[in-house]
Design a protein around this motif. Sequence first.
Motif, PDB file in Angstrom:
ATOM      1  N   MET A 366      -4.876  64.302 -59.270  1.00 36.45           N
ATOM      2  CA  MET A 366      -5.557  65.540 -58.904  1.00 36.45           C
ATOM      3  C   MET A 366      -5.774  65.500 -57.388  1.00 36.45           C
ATOM      4  SD  MET A 366      -9.270  66.883 -60.228  1.00 36.45           S
ATOM      5  CE  MET A 366     -10.170  65.413 -59.761  1.00 36.45           C
ATOM      6  N   ASP A 367      -5.099  66.362 -56.690  1.00 32.03           N
ATOM      7  CA  ASP A 367      -5.179  66.355 -55.223  1.00 32.03           C
ATOM      8  C   ASP A 367      -6.429  67.101 -54.764  1.00 32.03           C
ATOM      9  OD1 ASP A 367      -4.193  66.810 -52.289  1.00 32.03           O
ATOM     10  OD2 ASP A 367      -2.640  65.528 -53.145  1.00 32.03           O
ATOM     11  N   ASP A 368      -6.440  67.488 -53.526  1.00 34.25           N
ATOM     12  CA  ASP A 368      -7.576  68.117 -52.835  1.00 34.25           C
ATOM     13  C   ASP A 368      -8.153  69.311 -53.617  1.00 34.25           C
ATOM     14  OD1 ASP A 368      -9.318  68.935 -50.931  1.00 34.25           O
ATOM     15  OD2 ASP A 368      -7.817  69.294 -49.365  1.00 34.25           O
ATOM     16  N   GLY A 369      -9.503  69.436 -53.604  1.00 34.39           N
ATOM     17  CA  GLY A 369     -10.133  70.653 -54.102  1.00 34.39           C
ATOM     18  C   GLY A 369     -11.060  70.476 -55.292  1.00 34.39           C
ATOM     19  N   SER A 443     -10.357  70.508 -35.876  1.00 34.43           N
ATOM     20  CA  SER A 443      -8.965  70.404 -36.296  1.00 34.43           C
ATOM     21  C   SER A 443      -8.956  70.524 -37.811  1.00 34.43           C
ATOM     22  CB  SER A 443      -8.400  69.057 -35.840  1.00 34.43           C
ATOM     23  OG  SER A 443      -7.020  68.999 -36.059  1.00 34.43           O
ATOM     24  N   ARG A 444      -8.109  71.353 -38.342  1.00 32.02           N
ATOM     25  CA  ARG A 444      -8.108  71.736 -39.761  1.00 32.02           C
ATOM     26  C   ARG A 444      -9.531  72.071 -40.199  1.00 32.02           C
ATOM     27  NH1 ARG A 444      -6.392  69.109 -45.578  1.00 32.02           N
ATOM     28  NH2 ARG A 444      -4.867  70.664 -46.127  1.00 32.02           N
ATOM     29  N   SER A 445     -10.273  72.705 -39.301  1.00 36.28           N
ATOM     30  CA  SER A 445     -11.670  73.101 -39.548  1.00 36.28           C
ATOM     31  C   SER A 445     -12.560  71.924 -39.920  1.00 36.28           C
ATOM     32  CB  SER A 445     -11.755  74.141 -40.672  1.00 36.28           C
ATOM     33  OG  SER A 445     -10.913  75.214 -40.427  1.00 36.28           O
ATOM     34  N   LEU A 476      -6.151  56.172 -56.057  1.00 37.33           N
ATOM     35  CA  LEU A 476      -6.887  56.954 -55.056  1.00 37.33           C
ATOM     36  C   LEU A 476      -5.943  57.264 -53.897  1.00 37.33           C
ATOM     37  CD1 LEU A 476      -9.516  58.006 -53.680  1.00 37.33           C
ATOM     38  CD2 LEU A 476      -9.947  55.666 -52.946  1.00 37.33           C
ATOM     39  N   LYS A 477      -5.764  58.551 -53.613  1.00 37.75           N
ATOM     40  CA  LYS A 477      -4.984  58.945 -52.430  1.00 37.75           C
ATOM     41  C   LYS A 477      -5.979  59.080 -51.292  1.00 37.75           C
ATOM     42  CE  LYS A 477      -1.861  62.710 -50.936  1.00 37.75           C
ATOM     43  NZ  LYS A 477      -1.241  63.964 -51.412  1.00 37.75           N
ATOM     44  N   TRP A 478      -5.902  58.165 -50.328  1.00 33.30           N
ATOM     45  CA  TRP A 478      -6.885  58.103 -49.222  1.00 33.30           C
ATOM     46  C   TRP A 478      -6.264  58.849 -48.035  1.00 33.30           C
ATOM     47  CZ3 TRP A 478     -11.433  54.701 -48.501  1.00 33.30           C
ATOM     48  CH2 TRP A 478     -11.932  54.714 -47.200  1.00 33.30           C
ATOM     49  N   ASP A 479      -6.735  60.060 -47.808  1.00 32.21           N
ATOM     50  CA  ASP A 479      -6.101  60.941 -46.820  1.00 32.21           C
ATOM     51  C   ASP A 479      -6.915  60.992 -45.524  1.00 32.21           C
ATOM     52  OD1 ASP A 479      -4.323  62.779 -45.768  1.00 32.21           O
ATOM     53  OD2 ASP A 479      -4.514  64.216 -47.405  1.00 32.21           O
ATOM     54  N   LEU A 480      -6.305  61.547 -44.501  1.00 33.99           N
ATOM     55  CA  LEU A 480      -6.940  61.679 -43.188  1.00 33.99           C
ATOM     56  C   LEU A 480      -6.194  62.799 -42.472  1.00 33.99           C
ATOM     57  CD1 LEU A 480      -8.508  60.029 -40.726  1.00 33.99           C
ATOM     58  CD2 LEU A 480      -6.168  59.553 -40.137  1.00 33.99           C
ATOM     59  N   GLY A 527      -2.042  63.546 -43.552  1.00 38.45           N
ATOM     60  CA  GLY A 527      -1.201  64.734 -43.385  1.00 38.45           C
ATOM     61  C   GLY A 527       0.247  64.304 -43.573  1.00 38.45           C
ATOM     62  N   GLY A 528       0.504  63.605 -44.687  1.00 35.64           N
ATOM     63  CA  GLY A 528       1.806  62.963 -44.876  1.00 35.64           C
ATOM     64  C   GLY A 528       1.757  61.588 -44.248  1.00 35.64           C
ATOM     65  N   GLY A 529       2.692  61.328 -43.317  1.00 36.29           N
ATOM     66  CA  GLY A 529       2.837  59.974 -42.776  1.00 36.29           C
ATOM     67  C   GLY A 529       2.285  59.797 -41.381  1.00 36.29           C
ATOM     68  N   SER A 546       5.527  61.596 -45.886  1.00 35.10           N
ATOM     69  CA  SER A 546       5.539  62.848 -45.134  1.00 35.10           C
ATOM     70  C   SER A 546       5.128  63.977 -46.061  1.00 35.10           C
ATOM     71  CB  SER A 546       6.948  63.142 -44.612  1.00 35.10           C
ATOM     72  OG  SER A 546       6.964  64.371 -43.912  1.00 35.10           O
ATOM     73  N   ASP A 547       4.473  65.012 -45.505  1.00 42.19           N
ATOM     74  CA  ASP A 547       4.210  66.210 -46.306  1.00 42.19           C
ATOM     75  C   ASP A 547       5.492  66.999 -46.517  1.00 42.19           C
ATOM     76  OD1 ASP A 547       1.606  65.843 -46.875  1.00 42.19           O
ATOM     77  OD2 ASP A 547       0.807  67.382 -45.537  1.00 42.19           O
ATOM     78  N   ASN A 548       6.520  66.622 -45.807  1.00 48.07           N
ATOM     79  CA  ASN A 548       7.810  67.294 -45.944  1.00 48.07           C
ATOM     80  C   ASN A 548       8.560  66.666 -47.124  1.00 48.07           C
ATOM     81  OD1 ASN A 548      10.353  68.379 -45.654  1.00 48.07           O
ATOM     82  ND2 ASN A 548      10.410  68.146 -43.428  1.00 48.07           N
TER      83      ASN A 548
END
Length: 727
Positions: A366-369, A443-445, A476-480, A527-529, A546-548
């Motif tokens: 389950m990603d962001d949100g 940045s990204r609010s 756990l996807k640890w994002d930044l 934000g990907g890699g 990557s987000d790509n």
Amino acid sequence: MPISYSPEKKIFSLHTDRSTYQLAVDGFGALLHLYYGARCEGEAEYLLTFADRGFSGNPYAAGDDRTWSYDALPQEFPAWGSGDFRAPCLGVRAADGTAGCALRYREHEILPGKYALPGLPAAYAEDGDEAETLKIELSDERLGLSVTLLYGVLPHCDVITRSVIVQNRGEETLTLGRLQSACLDFVGGDYDLVTFPGRYALERQFDRRELGRGTHAIGSRRGYSSHQYNPFVILCDRDATESAGRVWGMELVWSGGFLAEAERDQLSQTRLSIGMDEVQTAYPLAPGESICAPEVILSYSAAGFERLSHNLHRCLRSRVRRGRYREERTPILLNSWEASYFDFTGESLLTLAEGAAKLGVEMLVMDDGWFGARRDDKSSLGDWTVNEEKLGMPLGELARRVNALGLKFGIWMEPEMISEDSELCRAHPDWVLAVPGQAPVRSRSQLVLDFSREEVREHIFRAICAVLDSANIEYLKWDLNRSIADVYSHAAPDQGRVLYQNMLGVYEVLEKLCARYPDLLIEGCSGGGGRFDAGMLHYCPQIWCSDNTDAIDRLFIQHGTSFGYPAVSVGSHVSICPNHQTGRTTPFETRGAVAAAGTFGYELDPAQLTGEECAAVKEQIAAYKADAALVRDGFYYRLSDPAKDVCCAWVFVAEDGSEARLSAVLREKHANEPAHYIRLRGLTPGARYRARETGRVYSVDALMDAGLPLPLDCREYGSFTLHLERE
Ligand code: GLA
């Protein structure tokens, strides 16, 4: 023994299976670099040449000898104000602002095993026999400065690690202006420099340039390693290729800002160095205080880029990555991001999970949100409480129902960040990194949490634990999702330490999580890699590359990434077409072939797949599982350069050469075009291999010499996969 010392010549020799590194204490107590190259016995001090170079001054103790100059001799750890005018490793100012520094040898120790670093990620050895450590202490008595150089030798990885601890043993505060973890000085040769620049959604592009007179620098002042440059550099012979020529790599085990410099000097000597960026190294060292520079992994190959990559892959895969998933295959996951972005409920996720389960997927993420009041990317970072109203059920129930479908369950978090529109920000505005009186950069609010503060780390750690303890969460996807612009901590007595302490704070929380949840798989992401580095790999066995997710762009991204990082750490998913980032449509099979060169998973809604595609997913999953050991432990050979070759190919070869999986993608097609021949590498010379798909038997020498024609009916963006088994 990997490390030896010759007391007569005062020369240290560090041996790996295929390389030797030498340094010497000179007659005045300074440390000179001698050699890093093919494994050799004996000492290489004959490499030093002496001449009066004019305007290259001499140490006072050399008297009238104008030929002894630290400006011309190769240095091991050069400092500002030492008479070496090239880019130094260490820049230190005394309390009165003077920058003179003369480091001299004090003592050394050779110890079994590999050193560890306080609070920092580092390579490790499994047992005492596997590695050796050399510690050399240098000092500047006038400054009261002690500099301990650390060398770790991992002979079977063909890797030497370096780090340095700088300590103020004097009575006054010193300020560091620069602290490179290590440099390599080369007395001769003409070199190319290879770096991996990129941008958001196009990370780590292979960039090779001739190193001319002057300095070429790359780095990041973003507080993190960044999409724009990667903390990994290669110096190589001008004619070095994938399989021939001398190649040296420096890879930083650090996720913060960095600086890498290559300098060709007046005498055509070259210095390559890497370390933290200058923003972090304007660092005050109070009496008694010390700072540890991040580790750098060095490797040398006399056989081109691929052996360098193999050395680094082996080291990162098994002596930097840790935990259960170092050896075990990570679950094939379906991530909800491209399937539904912020628009989901518990029930819609369960529908995704149901679809995924039927296809053989092993985990739903389950990603962001899912937290606070987050509806889009403008709010709620920091409020790590489950939005049960949106989910329509508690997290525990969602995880249970996902598990009941036979899937593991994972979640996304962005722990280092804070939204202004969050309960946390309203309660603790001073927990944000922001300069008083200056409006912060958004940045990204979102803004950045101050991880240099213990209470912030403690709060976030507890919040993460509360979520993880509330449900059966196995990933756990640890994002930044932004860079740090405003460096000010409301709690720091001196702002010069903040960025460094912030990064160490992130590592501390990750370390505590790894210790408390040894079975949890943490996937790094930025934000990907944007933070794909050896530092993060110490805590996260895999990183979203990557987000790509476009298969053709991924050819370039994964090609560049492969130079420094093992395939088993490269997060890679099959997504829907037209691709969300590029609008391009590629065959489903090709997307599978490209994702299978990484951790493999899906980033789509199974309900949108055709019956044929569903069948393809089942086949892809079965094939990936069957090849998992090959991807994890095998040698990865790049067989093309996507920037030059339209037929992009790579092959995984088992360590013992018994089997291989060849993959190729045609990224551009023309009518009636000549055949594309793929020349294999890494197979056992003289052997015969049978192709599993066709039963055809090949003489491997012809396959590696003339190559294998890509089937002529391969369409643009089409792919080709062949398994070869040694007879
Ligand atoms: C970043 C990640 C994506 C996704 C989004 C969610 O961009 O790289 O994969 O998780 O954040 O906001």
